[in-house]
Design a protein around this motif. Structure first.
Motif, PDB file in Angstrom:
ATOM      1  N   LEU A   1     -52.205  36.747 -16.020  1.00 14.40           N
ATOM      2  CA  LEU A   1     -53.286  37.275 -14.991  1.00 14.40           C
ATOM      3  C   LEU A   1     -55.079  37.521 -15.277  1.00 14.40           C
ATOM      4  O   LEU A   1     -55.772  37.189 -14.458  1.00 14.40           O
ATOM      5  CB  LEU A   1     -52.366  38.590 -14.147  1.00 14.40           C
ATOM      6  CG  LEU A   1     -53.494  39.200 -12.901  1.00 14.40           C
ATOM      7  CD1 LEU A   1     -53.460  38.414 -11.755  1.00 14.40           C
ATOM      8  CD2 LEU A   1     -52.865  40.309 -13.030  1.00 14.40           C
ATOM      9  N   GLU A   2     -54.987  37.818 -16.146  1.00 19.26           N
ATOM     10  CA  GLU A   2     -56.195  37.887 -17.090  1.00 19.26           C
ATOM     11  C   GLU A   2     -57.098  36.637 -16.595  1.00 19.26           C
ATOM     12  O   GLU A   2     -58.389  36.846 -16.965  1.00 19.26           O
ATOM     13  CB  GLU A   2     -56.259  38.647 -18.380  1.00 19.26           C
ATOM     14  CG  GLU A   2     -55.378  38.099 -19.485  1.00 19.26           C
ATOM     15  CD  GLU A   2     -53.576  38.323 -19.003  1.00 19.26           C
ATOM     16  OE1 GLU A   2     -53.566  38.247 -20.165  1.00 19.26           O
ATOM     17  OE2 GLU A   2     -53.621  38.755 -17.927  1.00 19.26           O
TER      18      GLU A   2
ATOM     19  N   LEU B   1     -56.839  34.153 -14.274  1.00 19.72           N
ATOM     20  CA  LEU B   1     -57.850  33.871 -13.005  1.00 19.72           C
ATOM     21  C   LEU B   1     -58.521  33.852 -12.253  1.00 19.72           C
ATOM     22  O   LEU B   1     -59.166  32.986 -11.913  1.00 19.72           O
ATOM     23  CB  LEU B   1     -56.456  35.189 -11.714  1.00 19.72           C
ATOM     24  CG  LEU B   1     -56.350  34.686 -10.121  1.00 19.72           C
ATOM     25  CD1 LEU B   1     -56.080  33.568 -10.220  1.00 19.72           C
ATOM     26  CD2 LEU B   1     -55.661  35.660  -9.236  1.00 19.72           C
ATOM     27  N   ASP B   2     -59.662  35.156 -12.816  1.00 17.77           N
ATOM     28  CA  ASP B   2     -60.355  35.339 -12.293  1.00 17.77           C
ATOM     29  C   ASP B   2     -61.668  34.185 -12.394  1.00 17.77           C
ATOM     30  O   ASP B   2     -62.103  33.710 -11.879  1.00 17.77           O
ATOM     31  CB  ASP B   2     -61.434  36.259 -12.774  1.00 17.77           C
ATOM     32  CG  ASP B   2     -62.828  36.960 -12.289  1.00 17.77           C
ATOM     33  OD1 ASP B   2     -62.807  37.091 -10.581  1.00 17.77           O
ATOM     34  OD2 ASP B   2     -63.982  37.325 -12.674  1.00 17.77           O
TER      35      ASP B   2
ATOM     36  N   ASP C   1     -53.751  43.602  -8.233  1.00 15.37           N
ATOM     37  CA  ASP C   1     -54.677  42.544  -8.592  1.00 15.37           C
ATOM     38  C   ASP C   1     -54.542  41.428  -7.890  1.00 15.37           C
ATOM     39  O   ASP C   1     -56.013  41.491  -8.238  1.00 15.37           O
ATOM     40  CB  ASP C   1     -53.944  42.536 -10.040  1.00 15.37           C
ATOM     41  CG  ASP C   1     -53.667  44.114 -10.478  1.00 15.37           C
ATOM     42  OD1 ASP C   1     -54.043  44.367 -10.387  1.00 15.37           O
ATOM     43  OD2 ASP C   1     -52.760  43.979 -11.517  1.00 15.37           O
ATOM     44  N   LEU C   2     -53.902  41.172  -7.804  1.00 12.84           N
ATOM     45  CA  LEU C   2     -54.204  39.604  -7.111  1.00 12.84           C
ATOM     46  C   LEU C   2     -55.736  39.517  -6.002  1.00 12.84           C
ATOM     47  O   LEU C   2     -56.242  38.955  -5.545  1.00 12.84           O
ATOM     48  CB  LEU C   2     -53.499  39.156  -6.683  1.00 12.84           C
ATOM     49  CG  LEU C   2     -51.996  38.046  -7.994  1.00 12.84           C
ATOM     50  CD1 LEU C   2     -50.909  37.850  -7.014  1.00 12.84           C
ATOM     51  CD2 LEU C   2     -53.174  36.924  -8.115  1.00 12.84           C
TER      52      LEU C   2
ATOM     53  N   ARG D   1     -57.655  42.292  -5.074  1.00  9.56           N
ATOM     54  CA  ARG D   1     -58.952  42.522  -5.575  1.00  9.56           C
ATOM     55  C   ARG D   1     -59.559  41.015  -6.071  1.00  9.56           C
ATOM     56  O   ARG D   1     -60.689  40.853  -6.273  1.00  9.56           O
ATOM     57  CB  ARG D   1     -58.317  43.378  -6.801  1.00  9.56           C
ATOM     58  CG  ARG D   1     -59.979  43.902  -7.527  1.00  9.56           C
ATOM     59  CD  ARG D   1     -59.278  45.162  -8.454  1.00  9.56           C
ATOM     60  NE  ARG D   1     -58.182  44.863  -9.426  1.00  9.56           N
ATOM     61  CZ  ARG D   1     -58.265  43.925 -10.300  1.00  9.56           C
ATOM     62  NH1 ARG D   1     -59.393  43.320 -10.706  1.00  9.56           N
ATOM     63  NH2 ARG D   1     -56.771  43.904 -11.634  1.00  9.56           N
ATOM     64  N   ILE D   2     -59.333  40.634  -7.240  1.00 12.64           N
ATOM     65  CA  ILE D   2     -59.305  39.159  -7.759  1.00 12.64           C
ATOM     66  C   ILE D   2     -59.453  38.047  -6.868  1.00 12.64           C
ATOM     67  O   ILE D   2     -61.452  37.652  -6.629  1.00 12.64           O
ATOM     68  CB  ILE D   2     -58.357  38.912  -9.329  1.00 12.64           C
ATOM     69  CG1 ILE D   2     -58.265  39.856  -9.671  1.00 12.64           C
ATOM     70  CG2 ILE D   2     -59.472  36.920  -9.443  1.00 12.64           C
ATOM     71  CD1 ILE D   2     -57.158  38.935 -11.152  1.00 12.64           C
ATOM     72  N   ALA D   3     -58.794  38.012  -5.596  1.00 14.14           N
ATOM     73  CA  ALA D   3     -59.568  36.652  -4.561  1.00 14.14           C
ATOM     74  C   ALA D   3     -60.541  37.385  -3.663  1.00 14.14           C
ATOM     75  O   ALA D   3     -61.643  36.642  -3.744  1.00 14.14           O
ATOM     76  CB  ALA D   3     -58.229  37.128  -4.025  1.00 14.14           C
TER      77      ALA D   3
ATOM     78  N   ALA E   1     -63.196  38.692  -4.537  1.00 13.00           N
ATOM     79  CA  ALA E   1     -64.388  38.115  -5.159  1.00 13.00           C
ATOM     80  C   ALA E   1     -64.668  37.174  -4.707  1.00 13.00           C
ATOM     81  O   ALA E   1     -65.998  36.621  -5.644  1.00 13.00           O
ATOM     82  CB  ALA E   1     -64.720  39.136  -6.799  1.00 13.00           C
ATOM     83  N   HIS E   2     -64.119  36.194  -4.149  1.00 10.25           N
ATOM     84  CA  HIS E   2     -64.265  34.575  -4.543  1.00 10.25           C
ATOM     85  C   HIS E   2     -63.998  34.290  -2.498  1.00 10.25           C
ATOM     86  O   HIS E   2     -63.476  34.681  -2.027  1.00 10.25           O
ATOM     87  CB  HIS E   2     -63.117  34.217  -5.670  1.00 10.25           C
ATOM     88  CG  HIS E   2     -63.838  34.309  -6.405  1.00 10.25           C
ATOM     89  ND1 HIS E   2     -64.430  33.609  -7.844  1.00 10.25           N
ATOM     90  CD2 HIS E   2     -62.567  35.477  -7.652  1.00 10.25           C
ATOM     91  CE1 HIS E   2     -64.239  34.286  -9.226  1.00 10.25           C
ATOM     92  NE2 HIS E   2     -63.117  35.237  -8.796  1.00 10.25           N
TER      93      HIS E   2
END
Length: 414
Positions: free
Chosen positions: A298-299, A301-302, A338-339, A341-343, A345-346
């Motif tokens: 997971l870490e 992915l960003d 978490d997914l 949140r990360i997604a 930003a893109h």
């Protein structure tokens, strides 16, 4: 010569994990029209599942009619034949037939009968070549619901499925009637069903034969048919011989379809010979598995999303779909948040995720082949099930939570 363009499974109005596909449909259908004009076709066959639901939206219906009007304007000589699939509202799709006929569009929503037999005046269409060659006849059959088939005798002692026997009897009777009318002229047949040997898309296509049956054998279609234009399976493919074919959908309708070579089938029939060519349609937007192979933590992915170097100004409807494959070594109760949140930003559209877990130690998690549950403590069953699901034994906090839940159940608490 007659030149047909065979397409199917448009699924207008579909959304994927809440994301609209309208822009993709618009672009794919524009490409289809370009191909139809470039190849100077004589007829267009849409072999079912025009819409995604039995109650299509106004936008979906508008796109359908706009496409037919555009086809007529660009190729006034073309005959378009539109069949209902299992997703389509059969009566609704056929209702505007008198108007659509003025555009050279023949719509077949359900089987029509006259005096107990299939009404060939409605289902059998002549396609006359512009060069004066032999007429090709099209036997236009939509998705066959229960009312379309002969009585299904489930008490018969004949081997095999009674449903498949009924489907076979329907086709034999209908093809024989068509042959009695047209003799040995080239005959094209349509169908919207699963034919045995076809490769399905995982989780994307319903099993649609009556009574839960799955597929019919390819020998349902006699060898003297010039071509069989099939719909329902989304992967472009031939079944048994090159002239029995699924055109497939216009673009990926699910993650399992992202690697298909989507498109339409060009069929040329001349002097008793049939030539089939697959014409690719580029995916309107990218559909990515991240990483392309394997999995990532997971870490990571960003950074992996950043490496795609996507344009942040890309309109939402054209942003790529991304399905990450996350490697986990233990429980991850907050993974979805978490997914997201990360997604967020893109400039992507997240369409679910897959989880890659290390294999659990079978000797630690497998129960004996025969076990009396009365001899196994509930906590032990929980621990084994947890290890199988998460690839790691439960932590003390998990065991304590299970114990509290078990005590509450014993006390009869909600």
């Amino acid at each position: 010569m007659i030149r047909l363009l065979h397409t199917a499974d448009w699924h207008l109005g579909q959304s994927l994990m809440g994301w609209s596909r309208e822009e993709e449909h618009d672009r794919a259908l524009a490409t289809l029209l370009d191909l139809a004009e470039a190849r100077d076709i004589d007829a267009l066959i849409v072999a079912g599942d025009v819409f995604d639901t039995q109650n299509p939206s106004e936008k979906a219906e508008r796109l359908f009619f706009r496409t037919l009007v555009a086809l007529r304007r660009r190729l006034p000589h073309v005959v378009a034949v539109v069949l209902a699939g299992n997703h389509d509202p059969a009566g609704r799709i056929e209702a505007p037939h008198p108007l659509l006929a003025e555009l050279g569009v023949h719509v077949v929503g359900r089987i029509r009968r006259r005096d107990g037999a299939v009404d060939l005046d409605h289902h059998l269409l002549p396609l006359v070549p512009r060069d004066g060659g032999a007429t090709v006849h099209l036997l236009a059959l939509p998705y066959l619901g229960p009312a379309s088939l002969p009585p299904i005798d489930r008490r018969s002692e004949e081997p095999g499925s009674p449903v498949v026997r009924a489907v076979r009897a329907f086709h034999e009777e209908t093809i024989a009637a068509a042959r009695a009318r047209i003799g040995d002229a080239p005959l094209v047949l349509t169908g919207h069903l699963t034919v045995g040997g076809g490769l399905e898309s995982e989780g994307a296509e319903r099993r649609i034969l009556v009574g839960g049956e799955h597929a019919v054998p390819p020998d349902l279609f006699p060898d003297d048919l010039a071509y069989v234009a099939l719909g329902h399976l989304h992967r472009p493919q031939a079944i048994g011989r090159p002239t029995i074919r699924y055109s497939g959908s216009l673009f990926p309708l699910s993650a399992s379809e992202r690697d298909y070579d989507h498109g339409v089938s060009l069929v040329e029939i001349e002097a008793g010979a049939t030539r089939v060519e697959h014409l690719s349609i580029p995916h309107p937007v990218r559909f990515l598995r991240l990483p392309a192979r394997g999995s990532l933590p997971l870490e990571a992915l960003d950074a992996a999303l950043a490496d795609l170097a996507l344009d942040v100004e890309t309109p939402l409807d054209l942003r790529p779909f991304v399905q990450p494959v996350i490697r986990l070594d233990g429980p991850a109760p907050g993974l979805k948040a978490d997914l997201d949140r990360i997604a967020g930003a893109h400039p992507i559209r997240l369409v679910g995720h897959l989880v890659d877990r290390p294999s659990a130690d079978e000797t630690a998690t497998r129960l004996p082949e025969s076990v009396d549950l009365a001899d196994v403590a509930p906590a032990d069953l929980f621990a084994r099930a947890f290890a199988v699901e998460h690839g790691t034994p439960p932590e003390p906090a998990h065991l304590e939570a299970f114990a509290r839940l078990a005590e509450a159940v014993e006390r009869g608490e909600d």
